[in-house]
Design a protein around this motif. Sequence first.
Motif, PDB file in Angstrom:
ATOM      1  N   HIS A  76      86.673  13.271  70.244  1.00 37.55           N
ATOM      2  CA  HIS A  76      86.778  12.019  69.496  1.00 37.55           C
ATOM      3  C   HIS A  76      85.593  11.872  68.548  1.00 37.55           C
ATOM      4  CE1 HIS A  76      89.732   9.899  72.366  1.00 37.55           C
ATOM      5  NE2 HIS A  76      89.691  11.195  72.684  1.00 37.55           N
ATOM      6  N   SER A  77      85.861  11.435  67.322  1.00 38.94           N
ATOM      7  CA  SER A  77      84.746  11.078  66.432  1.00 38.94           C
ATOM      8  C   SER A  77      84.859   9.607  66.085  1.00 38.94           C
ATOM      9  CB  SER A  77      84.682  11.944  65.179  1.00 38.94           C
ATOM     10  OG  SER A  77      85.755  12.801  65.047  1.00 38.94           O
ATOM     11  N   GLY A  78      85.860   9.254  65.277  1.00 35.91           N
ATOM     12  CA  GLY A  78      85.999   7.839  64.928  1.00 35.91           C
ATOM     13  C   GLY A  78      87.089   7.195  65.752  1.00 35.91           C
ATOM     14  N   THR A  79      86.812   6.941  67.020  1.00 36.37           N
ATOM     15  CA  THR A  79      87.773   6.197  67.840  1.00 36.37           C
ATOM     16  C   THR A  79      87.044   5.063  68.555  1.00 36.37           C
ATOM     17  OG1 THR A  79      87.463   7.403  69.926  1.00 36.37           O
ATOM     18  CG2 THR A  79      89.075   8.322  68.378  1.00 36.37           C
ATOM     19  N   ALA A  80      87.809   4.044  68.919  1.00 33.89           N
ATOM     20  CA  ALA A  80      87.239   2.957  69.711  1.00 33.89           C
ATOM     21  C   ALA A  80      88.337   2.480  70.649  1.00 33.89           C
ATOM     22  CB  ALA A  80      86.784   1.825  68.791  1.00 33.89           C
ATOM     23  N   ILE A  81      87.921   1.787  71.700  1.00 28.85           N
ATOM     24  CA  ILE A  81      88.891   1.232  72.635  1.00 28.85           C
ATOM     25  C   ILE A  81      88.834  -0.288  72.489  1.00 28.85           C
ATOM     26  CG2 ILE A  81      89.529   1.037  75.081  1.00 28.85           C
ATOM     27  CD1 ILE A  81      88.079   3.812  75.426  1.00 28.85           C
ATOM     28  N   THR A  82      89.976  -0.899  72.193  1.00 26.22           N
ATOM     29  CA  THR A  82      89.986  -2.358  71.982  1.00 26.22           C
ATOM     30  C   THR A  82      89.872  -3.068  73.336  1.00 26.22           C
ATOM     31  OG1 THR A  82      92.373  -2.445  72.196  1.00 26.22           O
ATOM     32  CG2 THR A  82      91.503  -2.154  69.970  1.00 26.22           C
ATOM     33  N   GLU A  83      89.719  -4.397  73.266  1.00 25.54           N
ATOM     34  CA  GLU A  83      89.548  -5.162  74.513  1.00 25.54           C
ATOM     35  C   GLU A  83      90.743  -5.022  75.437  1.00 25.54           C
ATOM     36  OE1 GLU A  83      88.353  -9.193  73.820  1.00 25.54           O
ATOM     37  OE2 GLU A  83      86.391  -8.504  73.079  1.00 25.54           O
ATOM     38  N   ASP A  84      91.942  -4.838  74.852  1.00 24.73           N
ATOM     39  CA  ASP A  84      93.110  -4.683  75.725  1.00 24.73           C
ATOM     40  C   ASP A  84      93.341  -3.211  76.112  1.00 24.73           C
ATOM     41  OD1 ASP A  84      94.204  -3.481  73.526  1.00 24.73           O
ATOM     42  OD2 ASP A  84      95.775  -4.973  73.173  1.00 24.73           O
TER      43      ASP A  84
END
Length: 437
Positions: A372-380
């Motif tokens: 992963h480089s540009g990934t994020a995990i949202t609050e849900d």
Amino acid sequence: MKADTQTIDILLLGSGGREHALAAKLAASPRAGKLYIAPGNGGTANCGENVVLDDCDPAAVAAFAQSHGCGLVVIGPEAPLVAGVADAVRAAGIPCFGPGAEGAQMEGSKLFSKQLMERANIPTAAYGSFTDEASALAYVREQGAPLVVKADGLAAGKGVIVATELSQAEEAVRECFGGTFGDAGNTVVIEEMLTGPECSLLAFTDGKTVVPMVSSMDHKRAHDHDEGLNTGGMGTVAPNPYYTEDMAHVCMETIFLPTMEAMNAENRTFRGCLYFGLMLTPKGPKVIEYNCRFGDPETQVVLPLLESDLLKVMTACTEGTLADTEVRFSDGAAACVILASGGYPVAYEKGKPITGLVDGQLPGEENVTVYHSGTAITEDGTLVTAGGRVLGVTATGPRLTNALSHAYEAAEKISFEKLHKRSDIGLRALKALAEKQ
Ligand code: AMP
Ligand code: GLY
């Protein structure tokens, strides 16, 4: 349970695919204790604990490492290295993999690196350097195209313009002095254009010994057939078929060792990863750039082939015992295909949900890792895009052709809106292999 009771807690700085590859390899070490990644990304969260920390603040990094009992700090990107984070960490008595600010100048200033090579007689492109627009333009007109115009300082991979026409070179000079690259463009280096296949060569060093890793080939342009803008890298393969054993020998004698010795002679002893951007010209290998860190996405093909314990090797670099440490690579091959946000490297959207992955990986795929480089995990809990380069799909195999087809097949299983990838990663390398036979 870890096999060894003497585990080391580690702080790793950075947030790209390179850091995911570093985190995965460090976490796999039997001697790894807790692994903190600052700030990390959606992938590194599966290797350790992402922490909020300004990775360019030397005092803050040193304080965190101290208060968390870290026995090793590993610095991924160039910005914290140039900012002197490694100096602060070492001053706090904690071993650090990465050069101090003085050593990082080899990437932080193109003029510094050219002067170093000149002093040490290391093969590189002929050049001129300028601090005012008029003299730079006069030089460009005198030399004529093609030329390569480079902003001296760090410009997030954007400050290099390969000008095939005189007007492009003039425009590039005006851009540099006009502030397009900020202070990085206050000094401009203008180089002769070299030709030949490019090769990225990463090497471990403790300041006494240089141990080259497996060679690799980056694909820097955004689109197929090497068209479009320069990016951080759209895909990589390892090993690089142009980098033969003879070439490796010449590079060690004329480039790697002289570089380490020149740095030592100036009290800039380098403990970390030296990155040699090489052009294999008809007149022999020449340096087109130095970086003071692992490459991204080179790391995503080099580390999967490392069979030795990365934590051990890194510790040896900090202790000066690299000569006595095993650094072994498999003789297989690896390929990495970058999945980018459409529009990268200019304007692109973020926050697009990513489908196809379970816990950030492709289920049921052997010998494939999704970095992963540009990934994020949202609050849900949804995995979303959060950058230009989003994922790097790496496959390993006995030969490059297996690794490449596997990487592409695996990449097909992942999707997000406006996904862009090159479809010709590794083709040049395959052609070179075919010609060898
Ligand atoms: P850099 O940002 O320094 O990695 O440079 C970006 C790209 O510009 C390199 O990967 C090369 O393809 C190209 N480049 C840099 N310097 C030269 C040179 N002197 N001759 C030809 N190409 C160059
Ligand atoms: N992939 C090129 C770099 O890391 O600078």
